[in-house]
Design a protein around this motif. Structure first.
Motif, PDB file in Angstrom:
ATOM      1  N   ALA A  54       0.831  -1.205   0.000  1.00 18.56           N
ATOM      2  CA  ALA A  54       0.000   0.000   0.000  1.00 18.56           C
ATOM      3  C   ALA A  54       0.865   1.254   0.000  1.00 18.56           C
ATOM      4  O   ALA A  54       0.563   2.233  -0.689  1.00 18.56           O
ATOM      5  CB  ALA A  54      -0.930  -0.004   1.212  1.00 18.56           C
ATOM      6  N   THR A  55       1.961   1.226   0.751  1.00 24.66           N
ATOM      7  CA  THR A  55       2.870   2.379   0.816  1.00 24.66           C
ATOM      8  C   THR A  55       3.476   2.669  -0.543  1.00 24.66           C
ATOM      9  O   THR A  55       3.425   3.802  -1.033  1.00 24.66           O
ATOM     10  CB  THR A  55       3.993   2.123   1.844  1.00 24.66           C
ATOM     11  OG1 THR A  55       3.404   1.941   3.134  1.00 24.66           O
ATOM     12  CG2 THR A  55       4.972   3.276   1.889  1.00 24.66           C
ATOM     13  N   PHE A  56       4.044   1.654  -1.171  1.00 17.67           N
ATOM     14  CA  PHE A  56       4.719   1.868  -2.447  1.00 17.67           C
ATOM     15  C   PHE A  56       3.733   2.110  -3.589  1.00 17.67           C
ATOM     16  O   PHE A  56       4.043   2.831  -4.532  1.00 17.67           O
ATOM     17  CB  PHE A  56       5.668   0.721  -2.765  1.00 17.67           C
ATOM     18  CG  PHE A  56       6.866   0.721  -1.864  1.00 17.67           C
ATOM     19  CD1 PHE A  56       7.766   1.778  -1.877  1.00 17.67           C
ATOM     20  CD2 PHE A  56       7.096  -0.323  -0.994  1.00 17.67           C
ATOM     21  CE1 PHE A  56       8.865   1.800  -1.050  1.00 17.67           C
ATOM     22  CE2 PHE A  56       8.199  -0.316  -0.153  1.00 17.67           C
ATOM     23  CZ  PHE A  56       9.091   0.748  -0.181  1.00 17.67           C
ATOM     24  N   SER A  57       2.547   1.538  -3.490  1.00 15.31           N
ATOM     25  CA  SER A  57       1.526   1.789  -4.504  1.00 15.31           C
ATOM     26  C   SER A  57       1.094   3.253  -4.474  1.00 15.31           C
ATOM     27  O   SER A  57       1.008   3.905  -5.518  1.00 15.31           O
ATOM     28  CB  SER A  57       0.327   0.876  -4.263  1.00 15.31           C
ATOM     29  OG  SER A  57      -0.705   1.168  -5.151  1.00 15.31           O
ATOM     30  N   ALA A  58       0.848   3.771  -3.287  1.00 15.69           N
ATOM     31  CA  ALA A  58       0.442   5.174  -3.151  1.00 15.69           C
ATOM     32  C   ALA A  58       1.568   6.110  -3.570  1.00 15.69           C
ATOM     33  O   ALA A  58       1.339   7.117  -4.249  1.00 15.69           O
ATOM     34  CB  ALA A  58       0.024   5.459  -1.714  1.00 15.69           C
ATOM     35  N   GLN A  59       2.778   5.787  -3.193  1.00 17.76           N
ATOM     36  CA  GLN A  59       3.913   6.639  -3.533  1.00 17.76           C
ATOM     37  C   GLN A  59       4.202   6.590  -5.026  1.00 17.76           C
ATOM     38  O   GLN A  59       4.571   7.585  -5.629  1.00 17.76           O
ATOM     39  CB  GLN A  59       5.152   6.209  -2.736  1.00 17.76           C
ATOM     40  CG  GLN A  59       6.217   7.261  -2.627  1.00 17.76           C
ATOM     41  CD  GLN A  59       7.245   7.183  -3.735  1.00 17.76           C
ATOM     42  OE1 GLN A  59       7.604   6.104  -4.172  1.00 17.76           O
ATOM     43  NE2 GLN A  59       7.696   8.319  -4.189  1.00 17.76           N
ATOM     44  N   GLY A  60       3.960   5.460  -5.643  1.00 17.34           N
ATOM     45  CA  GLY A  60       4.202   5.300  -7.068  1.00 17.34           C
ATOM     46  C   GLY A  60       3.267   6.101  -7.955  1.00 17.34           C
ATOM     47  O   GLY A  60       3.570   6.363  -9.114  1.00 17.34           O
ATOM     48  N   SER A  65       4.180  11.935  -1.008  1.00 12.50           N
ATOM     49  CA  SER A  65       5.584  11.694  -0.680  1.00 12.50           C
ATOM     50  C   SER A  65       5.722  10.300  -0.057  1.00 12.50           C
ATOM     51  O   SER A  65       4.722   9.662   0.295  1.00 12.50           O
ATOM     52  CB  SER A  65       6.075  12.744   0.320  1.00 12.50           C
ATOM     53  OG  SER A  65       5.431  12.562   1.574  1.00 12.50           O
ATOM     54  N   ARG A  66       6.946   9.855   0.097  1.00 12.86           N
ATOM     55  CA  ARG A  66       7.177   8.557   0.744  1.00 12.86           C
ATOM     56  C   ARG A  66       6.621   8.554   2.162  1.00 12.86           C
ATOM     57  O   ARG A  66       5.972   7.606   2.585  1.00 12.86           O
ATOM     58  CB  ARG A  66       8.673   8.255   0.786  1.00 12.86           C
ATOM     59  CG  ARG A  66       9.262   7.965  -0.550  1.00 12.86           C
ATOM     60  CD  ARG A  66      10.756   7.725  -0.407  1.00 12.86           C
ATOM     61  NE  ARG A  66      11.316   7.490  -1.724  1.00 12.86           N
ATOM     62  CZ  ARG A  66      12.450   7.974  -2.132  1.00 12.86           C
ATOM     63  NH1 ARG A  66      13.176   8.721  -1.332  1.00 12.86           N
ATOM     64  NH2 ARG A  66      12.888   7.709  -3.336  1.00 12.86           N
TER      65      ARG A  66
END
Length: 104
Positions: A54-60, A65-66
């Motif tokens: 979920a973190t990397f999907s949103a950041q991508g 921001s990260r």
């Protein structure tokens, strides 16, 4: 993404490393990385996969921001939106920390 630094069983050769917090001995593995997502304690695999995904999907998507992506994933877990309420206890979402550049 790199994971599993603390999940490896300690061996005689690595016994001294096993006693150290992950960032203390895994840091060399991330040389050159702008930031590192780490945990303060061992985490459960299924919830860790969901939170990091979920973190990397949103950041991508490029809008967050990260640091904000991690925060949103943690809030989703806390609110029960991620994991259908199974991971709302702080044990599952609280150990994550972003070291380095939280912006990009």
């Amino acid at each position: 993404m790199r994971s599993g630094c603390c999940s490896r069983p300690a061996t005689r050769r690595r016994a001294s490393r096993a006693a150290l917090p992950c960032p203390a001995w895994c840091g060399a593995s991330f040389a050159g990385a702008r930031s590192v997502l780490a945990t303060h304690w061992a985490v459960e695999s299924e919830s860790a996969t969901a939170l990091t995904s979920a973190t990397f999907s949103a950041q991508g998507k490029g809008t967050l921001s990260r640091g904000e992506s991690l925060r949103q994933a943690q809030l989703a877990m806390l609110d029960g939106k991620l994991g259908n309420g199974r991971w709302s206890h702080p044990f599952y979402w609280a150990p994550y920390a972003l070291f380095g550049d939280p912006v990009r």
